[in-house]
Structures are given as C-alpha cells and as structure tokens.
Design a protein around this motif. Sequence first.
Motif, PDB file in Angstrom:
ATOM      1  N   LEU A 807       0.841  -1.191   0.000  1.00 51.14           N
ATOM      2  CA  LEU A 807       0.000   0.000   0.000  1.00 51.14           C
ATOM      3  C   LEU A 807       0.882   1.249   0.000  1.00 51.14           C
ATOM      4  O   LEU A 807       2.102   1.161  -0.173  1.00 51.14           O
ATOM      5  N   SER A 808       0.298   2.393   0.217  1.00 52.41           N
ATOM      6  CA  SER A 808       1.043   3.645   0.072  1.00 52.41           C
ATOM      7  C   SER A 808       2.185   3.776   1.068  1.00 52.41           C
ATOM      8  O   SER A 808       3.252   4.308   0.741  1.00 52.41           O
ATOM      9  N   GLY A 809       1.987   3.274   2.307  1.00 48.58           N
ATOM     10  CA  GLY A 809       3.029   3.466   3.308  1.00 48.58           C
ATOM     11  C   GLY A 809       3.534   2.202   3.947  1.00 48.58           C
ATOM     12  O   GLY A 809       4.501   2.234   4.715  1.00 48.58           O
ATOM     13  N   SER A 810       2.896   1.080   3.672  1.00 40.19           N
ATOM     14  CA  SER A 810       3.310  -0.179   4.313  1.00 40.19           C
ATOM     15  C   SER A 810       2.732  -1.344   3.531  1.00 40.19           C
ATOM     16  O   SER A 810       2.017  -1.153   2.545  1.00 40.19           O
ATOM     17  N   THR A 811       3.019  -2.538   4.016  1.00 41.09           N
ATOM     18  CA  THR A 811       2.517  -3.752   3.380  1.00 41.09           C
ATOM     19  C   THR A 811       1.572  -4.471   4.334  1.00 41.09           C
ATOM     20  O   THR A 811       1.872  -4.613   5.527  1.00 41.09           O
ATOM     21  N   VAL A 812       0.438  -4.894   3.798  1.00 43.84           N
ATOM     22  CA  VAL A 812      -0.521  -5.679   4.577  1.00 43.84           C
ATOM     23  C   VAL A 812      -0.457  -7.110   4.090  1.00 43.84           C
ATOM     24  O   VAL A 812      -0.476  -7.382   2.884  1.00 43.84           O
ATOM     25  N   THR A 813      -0.338  -8.035   5.045  1.00 42.43           N
ATOM     26  CA  THR A 813      -0.311  -9.453   4.721  1.00 42.43           C
ATOM     27  C   THR A 813      -1.664 -10.066   5.045  1.00 42.43           C
ATOM     28  O   THR A 813      -2.210  -9.840   6.134  1.00 42.43           O
ATOM     29  N   VAL A 814      -2.187 -10.828   4.102  1.00 49.60           N
ATOM     30  CA  VAL A 814      -3.474 -11.497   4.293  1.00 49.60           C
ATOM     31  C   VAL A 814      -3.231 -12.999   4.285  1.00 49.60           C
ATOM     32  O   VAL A 814      -2.758 -13.551   3.287  1.00 49.60           O
ATOM     33  N   GLU A 815      -3.503 -13.623   5.430  1.00 49.12           N
ATOM     34  CA  GLU A 815      -3.383 -15.065   5.528  1.00 49.12           C
ATOM     35  C   GLU A 815      -4.776 -15.669   5.493  1.00 49.12           C
ATOM     36  O   GLU A 815      -5.683 -15.220   6.196  1.00 49.12           O
ATOM     37  N   LEU A 816      -4.957 -16.670   4.611  1.00 52.52           N
ATOM     38  CA  LEU A 816      -6.278 -17.256   4.420  1.00 52.52           C
ATOM     39  C   LEU A 816      -6.231 -18.775   4.629  1.00 52.52           C
ATOM     40  O   LEU A 816      -5.221 -19.420   4.324  1.00 52.52           O
ATOM     41  N   ASP A 817      -7.330 -19.287   5.126  1.00 48.19           N
ATOM     42  CA  ASP A 817      -7.507 -20.732   5.230  1.00 48.19           C
ATOM     43  C   ASP A 817      -8.524 -21.131   4.165  1.00 48.19           C
ATOM     44  O   ASP A 817      -9.731 -20.962   4.346  1.00 48.19           O
TER      45      ASP A 817
END
Length: 890
Positions: A807-817
């Motif tokens: 994203l603009s200022g950081s990274t978002v991690t999405v963990e899915l099952d």
Amino acid sequence: MTSAASDNPGNRADALPKSWNPSEVEAELYERWVAAGYFAADATSAKPGYSIVLPPPNVTGSLHMGHALDHTLMDTLSRRKRMQGYEVLWLPGMDHAGIATQTIVEKQLAVDGKTKEDFGRELFIDKVWDWKRESGGSIQWQMRALGDGVDWSRDRFTMDDGLSRAVQTIFKRLFDAGLIYRAERLVNWSPELRTAISDIEVKFEDVEGELVSLRYGSLNDNEPHVIVATTRVETTLGDTAVAVHSEDPRYKDLIGTTLEHPITGRQIPIVADDYVDPEFGTGAVKITPAHDPNDFEMGLRHNLPMPSIMDERGRIIGTGTEFDGMDRFEARVKVRERLAAEGRIAAEKRPYLHSVGHSERSGEAIEPRLSMQWWVKVESLAKAAGDAVRNGDTVIHPTSQEPRWFEWVDNMHDWCISRQLWWGHRIPIWYGPEGEVVCVGPDETAPEGWVQDPDVLDTWFSSGLWPFSTMGWPDSTTELQKFYPTSVLVTGYDILFFWVARMMMFGTFVADDHVLTAGKDGAKQVPFKDVFLHGLIRDQYGKKMSKSRGNGIDPLDWINSYGADALRFTLARGAQPGGDLSVGESHALAARSFVTKLFNATKFALMNGAEPGVLPDRTELTDADRWIIDRLEEVRAEVDSAFDAYEFGKACEALYHFAWDELCDWYLELSKVQFAGPRAESTRIVLGNVLDAVLRLLHPVIPFVTESLWRALTGGASVVIADWPQATGIATDDTAAQHISDAQRLITEIRRFRSDQGLADKQKVAAKLIGLDTAGLTELHDSVANLARLTEPGAEFAATASVEVRLSGSTVTVELDTSGAVDLDAERRRLEKDFAAAEKELVTTTAKLGNEAFLAKAPDQVVDKIKGRRGIAEAEVARIGARLAELSGK
C-alpha cells in the motif's frame, strides 16, 4: 434526521415503485411540471435573466436524433440555470416551412385531382392553415416525451401576426436602406416545385452521367473549330460563346473570332477568360450564362447574351428548334442524337461520375436558372456579423469553428429571398399602374388599385429574426428588456452558415434599435452571447445517419424502449463542442443501466434511513464519510466547469463514474458496515446529503428519475426548483482519501487472489489481516473483511495461502484458510483448460516471431503486438502452472 424516518426508514422507500419503469411515470411527471408552472418565465422577476430560443423545427417535421440532441442540451442548460437562481426563458416555436408545408397540402389536393390554382390563393392558404391546426406540430408532443422544459405559454409560429409584423418591419428597413433589391440572376430552380430554393435545400449527390465531346465550327479539321465536353448537352441550345485561356497557344488565333453554333447556326464568339483551365480536357468550355453559375459570371465579364432556354417546369422553350416543348432530360437525349447524326460528336460518350445538386424537398436535380428575384445585399450585414465575433460580442464554442465562420461571412454572396410560392410571408412590395414600386410597412396601406408582388419570402428570412421577433420586436416588451440578447444558441455546426449567419446579420442590423437597447446603457445588442456548436450524430460505426443508409434511429423508439432519461444521457454523454458523436443500442443500454443503478442505490439508501441533514463535525465522521464528501465536492467543481464550457460529455462522464464507481460500488458497500455500527446516524446523513447533491447535479440531464428519487429522498416539492449544489469551502482530507485508496487496493488484490485460487465470489473464507494498524486502516477492518468476503479466524485457524499487498506506506499481509472452500477437482479441470489455451497461444506467437519471412514484411506495430501477446501467454503459463503444481501437492 427526523425521528419518523429513524423509526421507520422504509416509509420513503415505499414511495418508490419496486423497479424503475419510465413509461409508467415520465408523462405524468412532465405534465405535473407544466401544471405547476415551473417552466413559465416571469419577465418582471428580479432574478437575473437567462434565455434560449428553440431553433424552430418545421411544422411538418417530427423529432429525429438531431432534434433530440439539440433539445437535450438546451434543456440541460435551462434546468441548471433555473436551479442556479436565474429567471429562465426557454422559448419554443415552429417554422412555417414554406416549401415543405405547401407541398404536403398540394399533394392532398392532388388525390382529388385538384391543384392550388383550382382554389385560388386565398382559399388555398386557408386550407394550409386548416392543415396546420389539425396535423401540424406533432413534434410538440414529442418534445414533451423528451422532457423539454419550455415555456409553452410563449409558443410562437413564424406566421403568427406578431412575427409577420416583424418580418414586414425589417423588410421595409432593409429596403429603405438600399439593402433589398430586385434583379435577374442565376438561382437554384426546382422545376417540380416551380420555385427558387435556398442553398441549404440543395443536397449534392454523385450521379452516373455521360460526358459528351462535341464539335463547334467546321467539320473540316483544317478549318477553325473547337471541341468542348459537357454532361448537360441539352444546354448547348443556350450557348452564347466558347471560352479558352488567354495563354493557351492552341487557341490564340481563334480568340476574338466566331464559330457557327452546331445546332442553331448562330455565330458565337471565342472569348479569352482566365477561369478556364487549359490543362483540363480540351482547354475549351462552352458558355451557357443562363444555366450555369460559372458561365453566368463569365457572361457578365464578357457582356454576353443570356437567353433562358427552359421554362419554370424544365421544358425547352424559345430556341426555334424541334426541341422546344421537350422536357430537359428528353432533350438531353435528342440533342445528342442530332449532334451525332451530323458528325458533331467528337468522341464516344463515356460514363462520368459527377456531383449534381438535388432538391432536398422533391428529390429532383436542380436546374440553375436565370430568374428575376428579390435579393438582400449582404456585404455590410455580413461584415457586421463577422465583427460581432471578432470583437467578442458573440463567442463561438468551440473557437476552432471561428475560421469557418469568418470564411463564410467574409465571402458571402447576395441572398435570394423570394420564393414562387403561396404559403409564406408575402413580399410587401406593391406595383402601380405606371410601373411605380412602393414597399409597404406594417402600419401602412398600399395605394388603391396597386398590385402586390406575388412571391413570398424565403423561410430563412423570418427564422433569421427568431431571437427577437419571438419576444415582441419591433414593439418594446418586458421580454426584450429581460431576456434579450439571448444567452446561448445551441445548434449543429452544419447550419452555422445558413441560419446562424442570417440571425447574426439581422440581429446586428437592428442592434441599436431603441427597443433592444432600452435599459442597457444604449449598447448595441447581438442576438446571442454564446453560440454552442455541437457535432452530428452518427451510428455506432461512425457513419452519418440517413434514410438512404437505413441507419437512422427514431428517438421515440428509444424513449419507448429505454426511457427518456436513457436517451438524454446517451446524447449528452457523447456531446462535446464541435465533435461528432456515435450512438448505438449498446449506448442506450448502458445509459438505462446507469439509471437503474441510481434508482436501486437510492432505494437501498432510503430503506436504511438515509436522509439529508446537517452534517456532524468532520471529526465525528469516518474516513469513508470524509472521502465521499470530498470527492463529491471535487466532482461538483468539475461538473460546473464542464457545463460552463459546454463540455456536456465531460460533465456526464464525471457524474457517471462518481455515481457508479465511487458512490455505488464503494461508499454504499462501506456504509453497510457503518449502518450496523455506532456511526449509523452520521452515515445516514452523509449518504443522504451525497445522494441529494448527486441527484441535483444529474437532474438537468436525466430529469425524470432524479425527480422521483429526489422527492422520495427529501420530501421536497420538486428537484426542478431545487437549488444547485454550491461549493462547501472545506479543505480536502488527503489522509482520508489515501486510506480509502489503500483500502480499495487491498480489497481489489484480495478479490483477485481469491479468483486465482478458484474461490466463488460469495464464498466466505477465514483470514487474518496483518499490518492494518501500520497502514492506518484499523477503522476499515470490518469493511475490508466484508467486501473481501473474509471472516474472523477461529481457534483452529491454519493458513493455507497468503498474499502480500503493498500500500502507500506499508505492506498488509493477508493469511487465508482456503481448505474446504475450493472444489479441487473442478478447480483443477478449469485450470487445465486455461493452461492449454495459454500454451497454445504461446506456441502460436513464438512460431510467428520465429518466422523470418513474416518479420521482414510485418509492420513494427504488428510485431510489437504479437510480442505483447507472447509475454502475456508466458506469464499465464507460469501462473497457471504454479497453481496446478500447488494443487497437485495438496
């Protein structure tokens, strides 16, 4: 927000039908507006005036797509200005359409074997008036179907008493000023209608003719002779000279001599004229001054006789030959046959494609004919019309059309204004027994026993007075003081030279009339401040609509199928200054879908209690609330700027994408979460306010659906008289905008990842969102989860897949099952099919790029395109292959 709405938010939603069906509501809404007097202009109002006069459609006409575009744009301007606090006059009316109307009535008489002469002039005109009252003006109810907000109380007709008075007044003023005169000149003549017709009523078409080369002078090659070529061999009967170029060495010895006419035996001169192109054909041309525009000019230069060889019906007369009494086309054949029999045809006739003028009304080929007619001397009038634009008194939009305007007015020829008809404004010239001539004004009487000129005026003469004659000129009226000059003229660029030029000439001629300058510091007045020229409507393939092509669209068919709003939005969305627009069924369907989307979104909002109100302090609003409010303000400013510049398409595009993409697809979805939380009340107010403004901004273009929705949303009397949205003056919240942009990107990437994983759109998956706090999206957690179809992870959560979104200022991690969420066999089959298609594309493109012969011949852009396809195929093979490998390992 009222307590009643809070307690029962479905109340106002119930006021709307289950779905939007235009045919059930549009007619009723329109008549309600008219009955309420919303379109009636008050000339005594203290509001600033804004006025448009409707380009008067022919009384014989019906609504076509060109009309629909014109009317949509004028109505859009009028409705917006009314909402902005102006006293708006949109003045309707119709043109008497001299030729078209007389032709219709004459055809009706012909059914009973009658002609107009059987009734005489007065009785025939009475019959025309009867037809006008009974059958004319069907376009008026079509205008109502389109939603035209015109002031019907001021409906005018070019043959009204008041407008007839204006015609007689300006004719006399022009005549007394020496600007109207009678002279024998060449005109466009219609043998079928038996009248001169205007340039705009002549349509040029390519015709398969024959080029005949004929011999003048001696048949002996060693004796003086010339060979000329013509497509109109019958006009040879009216030849009075042969012209050659003065420097053409082939004919220098013949210049000044005479040759025997090949049929009449007259001696005709050989004249030198630099108009002749020595490189074209034989370098010699025959001159028929009474039947060809260029020949007429040469005839004047060389003082040649100008015998007319055709009567008003196109029959040969006065030649003293066996061809007298023949129709012009019969004579064409017979003259050629005689010339051939005498050995005068110098070459075999050959096919020849050439442009021929045809009457728009009768369809026949126009005959240039020398005729005694009334003319307007245009030099000074045209100069004033040009100067009005040069000085900025009238502004043409787009400015790119100005050179065409100047080219026309700076090179205008005198205007033939007389027509050999009975229906129309009769020329106010009277002849005395000794040949005296007097022009009779509206308050004057002709001497007893004098005879009035039988001709009537060109329809364009009366319509040229339209901007001020419709408001009462030459009398002083409150309408002229309030609404003249008109604010803008909206019309197609194709009639810039004809109608617009006439109005500018007449308007500048009376510019210092005291009834026009009263109360305006005595300043000269032009008929309109702005001229907005839109383009032509073409079909979806860019071809001009025409009956012959069969690609025309009846706007009423679209209104019946899709609704007036859909038709209007289609036309306005494609309209830009000076540019043509293409429309087809797909455009109408898209516009109808937009109207439906707006209806469904508003109904959803009402069901959830949305209602305009006083906004809470911005600190109490969510990022989503602040973002949508700020975007609304940006769009409002963009729309205002576009409408002010007559960029209708740009305004519609901005509103379309805001309403559909941002309001419906994003904010409404985000609001669903907010409705269930502590910010529900403020969300209802924000959504209500945004919808209120959007409906008002859209109302000028799509008035019917916005009227229904706005009244249900606000409880107001009518959006027609609502205020136009104003600037808020509040600074944009850039942080909120960035947060929403990041959330949109995050949701989009999760959706894309889900699709790649083969998850169904509605399948919910347990997931963890890591890094939302760092990204500043904590407040949007529930919204992201809801829109990405994610659920909170349980105690047994075990991630089977993950995706990182920058994203603009950081990274978002999405963990899915995703375990259990995918039908692995079905997903594998789908992927294998896609993998095979990608491999085939890769093989095909690789083979082409490895073919040296192909690469040597193919244009660079084709090669680049194939390289791009190969790159995509490589990426797909890698992506799908990796996913298949992943599934095989499970």
